[in-house]
Design a protein around this motif. Structure first.
Motif, short mmCIF file in Angstrom:
data_model
loop_
_atom_site.label_atom_id
_atom_site.label_comp_id
_atom_site.label_asym_id
_atom_site.label_seq_id
_atom_site.Cartn_x
_atom_site.Cartn_y
_atom_site.Cartn_z
N ALA A 146 0.85 -1.20 0.00
CA ALA A 146 0.00 0.00 0.00
C ALA A 146 0.88 1.24 0.00
CB ALA A 146 -0.92 -0.01 1.21
N ASP A 147 0.40 2.27 -0.64
CA ASP A 147 1.05 3.58 -0.77
C ASP A 147 2.17 3.60 -1.82
OD1 ASP A 147 -0.60 4.72 1.21
OD2 ASP A 147 0.73 3.98 2.78
N THR A 148 2.44 2.46 -2.46
CA THR A 148 3.38 2.48 -3.58
C THR A 148 2.80 3.34 -4.69
OG1 THR A 148 4.19 0.25 -3.06
CG2 THR A 148 4.60 1.07 -5.29
N MET A 149 3.58 4.28 -5.19
CA MET A 149 3.08 5.14 -6.26
C MET A 149 3.33 4.47 -7.61
SD MET A 149 1.43 7.93 -6.74
CE MET A 149 1.65 8.94 -5.26
N CYS A 150 2.27 4.29 -8.35
CA CYS A 150 2.34 3.65 -9.66
C CYS A 150 1.78 4.60 -10.71
CB CYS A 150 1.55 2.34 -9.66
SG CYS A 150 2.11 1.15 -8.40
N GLU A 151 1.95 4.25 -11.97
CA GLU A 151 1.44 5.12 -13.03
C GLU A 151 0.63 4.32 -14.03
OE1 GLU A 151 5.06 6.77 -14.62
OE2 GLU A 151 5.19 5.21 -16.15
N VAL A 152 -0.30 5.01 -14.65
CA VAL A 152 -1.14 4.40 -15.67
C VAL A 152 -1.31 5.41 -16.79
CG1 VAL A 152 -3.29 5.13 -14.57
CG2 VAL A 152 -3.30 3.14 -16.09
N ALA A 153 -1.41 4.92 -18.01
CA ALA A 153 -1.52 5.82 -19.16
C ALA A 153 -2.59 5.30 -20.11
CB ALA A 153 -0.18 5.93 -19.90
N GLY A 154 -3.11 6.19 -20.94
CA GLY A 154 -4.11 5.76 -21.91
C GLY A 154 -4.67 6.91 -22.71
N TRP A 155 -5.49 6.53 -23.67
CA TRP A 155 -6.19 7.50 -24.52
C TRP A 155 -7.68 7.51 -24.16
CZ3 TRP A 155 -2.34 4.28 -26.61
CH2 TRP A 155 -1.24 4.93 -27.21
N GLY A 156 -8.00 7.27 -22.89
CA GLY A 156 -9.39 7.20 -22.44
C GLY A 156 -10.04 8.57 -22.31
N GLU A 157 -11.32 8.54 -21.96
CA GLU A 157 -12.15 9.75 -21.93
C GLU A 157 -11.56 10.82 -21.01
OE1 GLU A 157 -16.18 8.79 -20.98
OE2 GLU A 157 -16.40 7.41 -22.66
N MET A 158 -11.71 12.07 -21.44
CA MET A 158 -11.21 13.21 -20.67
C MET A 158 -12.31 14.10 -20.11
SD MET A 158 -8.02 14.43 -23.06
CE MET A 158 -7.52 15.68 -21.89
N THR A 159 -13.53 13.97 -20.62
CA THR A 159 -14.63 14.80 -20.15
C THR A 159 -15.87 13.94 -19.96
OG1 THR A 159 -15.56 15.35 -22.31
CG2 THR A 159 -13.73 16.72 -21.53
N HIS A 160 -16.84 14.48 -19.23
CA HIS A 160 -18.07 13.74 -18.97
C HIS A 160 -18.88 13.53 -20.25
CE1 HIS A 160 -19.45 17.91 -18.97
NE2 HIS A 160 -20.67 17.47 -19.14
N GLY A 162 -17.56 12.42 -22.93
CA GLY A 162 -16.94 11.32 -23.64
C GLY A 162 -15.83 11.75 -24.59
N LYS A 163 -15.34 12.98 -24.45
CA LYS A 163 -14.27 13.46 -25.33
C LYS A 163 -13.00 12.64 -25.11
CE LYS A 163 -11.41 17.48 -26.43
NZ LYS A 163 -11.09 18.89 -26.08
N LEU A 164 -12.41 12.20 -26.20
CA LEU A 164 -11.19 11.42 -26.14
C LEU A 164 -10.00 12.28 -26.52
CD1 LEU A 164 -12.47 8.16 -27.86
CD2 LEU A 164 -12.05 8.48 -25.43
N PRO A 165 -8.85 12.07 -25.88
CA PRO A 165 -7.66 12.84 -26.25
C PRO A 165 -7.03 12.29 -27.52
CG PRO A 165 -7.08 11.25 -24.59
CD PRO A 165 -8.57 11.12 -24.79
N ASP A 166 -6.30 13.12 -28.21
CA ASP A 166 -5.53 12.65 -29.36
C ASP A 166 -4.17 12.13 -28.92
OD1 ASP A 166 -5.02 12.44 -32.30
OD2 ASP A 166 -3.44 13.86 -31.77
N LYS A 167 -3.65 12.70 -27.82
CA LYS A 167 -2.32 12.34 -27.37
C LYS A 167 -2.38 11.58 -26.04
CE LYS A 167 -0.27 16.20 -29.85
NZ LYS A 167 0.44 17.50 -29.77
N LEU A 168 -1.42 10.70 -25.86
CA LEU A 168 -1.40 9.83 -24.68
C LEU A 168 -1.36 10.64 -23.40
CD1 LEU A 168 -1.18 6.81 -23.80
CD2 LEU A 168 1.30 7.14 -23.78
N GLN A 169 -2.21 10.25 -22.44
CA GLN A 169 -2.27 10.89 -21.13
C GLN A 169 -1.76 9.92 -20.06
OE1 GLN A 169 -3.75 14.27 -20.96
NE2 GLN A 169 -3.34 13.92 -23.14
#
Length: 258
Positions: A146-160, A162-169
């Motif tokens: 617990a408390d280990t900081m991890c990261e996740v990335a994707g091109w998933g939705e950015m707004t309610h 359903g707007k999708l990003p063009d660049k990786l977040q």
């Protein structure tokens, strides 16, 4: 009294407007990833549209989430985009691969989050280079503290909306214990030993990020499975399928493929 009622009604209306206007379905306080610094990332696409995330675990294999198949109602075969930062702009090592086989874990189902893994065999080996690389995954079956900081990335939705990003977040999230995640006010004992959770307060993954890797200390520990219908709800931590319990299945599938 009538003026007071009208004033109160106006305040309520304004409050509703503010709430509705706030972006809810996004990776809250995430940010654009440095271009091509996550060369393992894959975009699972249908007819050129991003559907889910995934990541390269071998030259000809991508790991993702089984429930991504349910997001593809016409049952069209996925194509896998590798080497991308922008989904639309030309990039030197970006390439779309056909998929020879889509193999979901036999224990997966639409009713639960259990065994939510999908292996995709590319029609040919990916051309590895500085922008396309294999991500090592955890083989030792032990919980991430617990408390280990991890990261996740994707091109998933950015707004309610359903707007999708063009660049990786990307976004960084701390792991929370299974006990905390299983509290009645959280996921109420739904989280098995084959799952793990991250804190979702104000920062979270969202639809379209499913299948991407949860990376801790440079190693894939989990696969994005599910979370709250409203991203960023701290009472519904992000859920990931832990990779180590499935290593034997993954290697068996890859070894038996043509």
């Amino acid at each position: 009294m009538g003026h007071l009622s009208s004033f109160l009604a106006l305040i309520v209306l304004l409050g509703i407007t503010v709430c509705v206007g706030r972006p809810r379905g996004r990776i809250l306080r995430g940010y654009e990833a440095p271009p091509h610094m996550k060369p393992y990332m894959a975009s699972l696409q249908v007819d050129g549209k991003h559907m889910c995330g995934g990541f390269l675990i071998a030259e000809q294999w991508v790991l993702s989430a089984a429930h991504c198949l349910e997001d593809n109602p016409e049952d069209k075969p996925f194509q896998v985009l590798l080497g991308a930062h922008s989904l639309s702009l030309p990039e030197p090592h970006k390439r779309l691969y056909g998929v020879r086989a889509q193999i979901r874990h036999p224990g997966s189902s639409q009713e639960t989050y259990n065994d939510d893994l999908l292996l995709l065999q590319l029609e040919e080996k990916a051309l590895l280079n500085e922008h396309v690389k294999v991500l090592p995954f955890q083989r030792q079956d032990r919980d991430v503290p617990a408390d280990t900081m991890c990261e996740v990335a994707g091109w998933g939705e950015m707004t309610h909306s359903g707007k999708l990003p063009d660049k990786l977040q990307q976004v960084e999230r701390p792991v929370i214990s299974r006990e905390t995640c299983n509290l009645r006010s959280r996921h109420d004992n739904m989280i098995t030993e084959k799952m793990m959770c991250t804190d979702s307060k104000r920062k979270d993954t969202c639809p379209g990020d499913s299948g991407g890797p949860l990376v801790c200390n440079g190693i894939a520990e989990g696969v994005v499975a599910a979370g709250s219908r409203v991203c960023g709800n701290y009472l519904k931590p992000g859920i990931y399928t832990r990779i180590p319990p499935y290593v034997d299945w993954m290697e068996s599938v890859m070894a038996s493929a043509n």
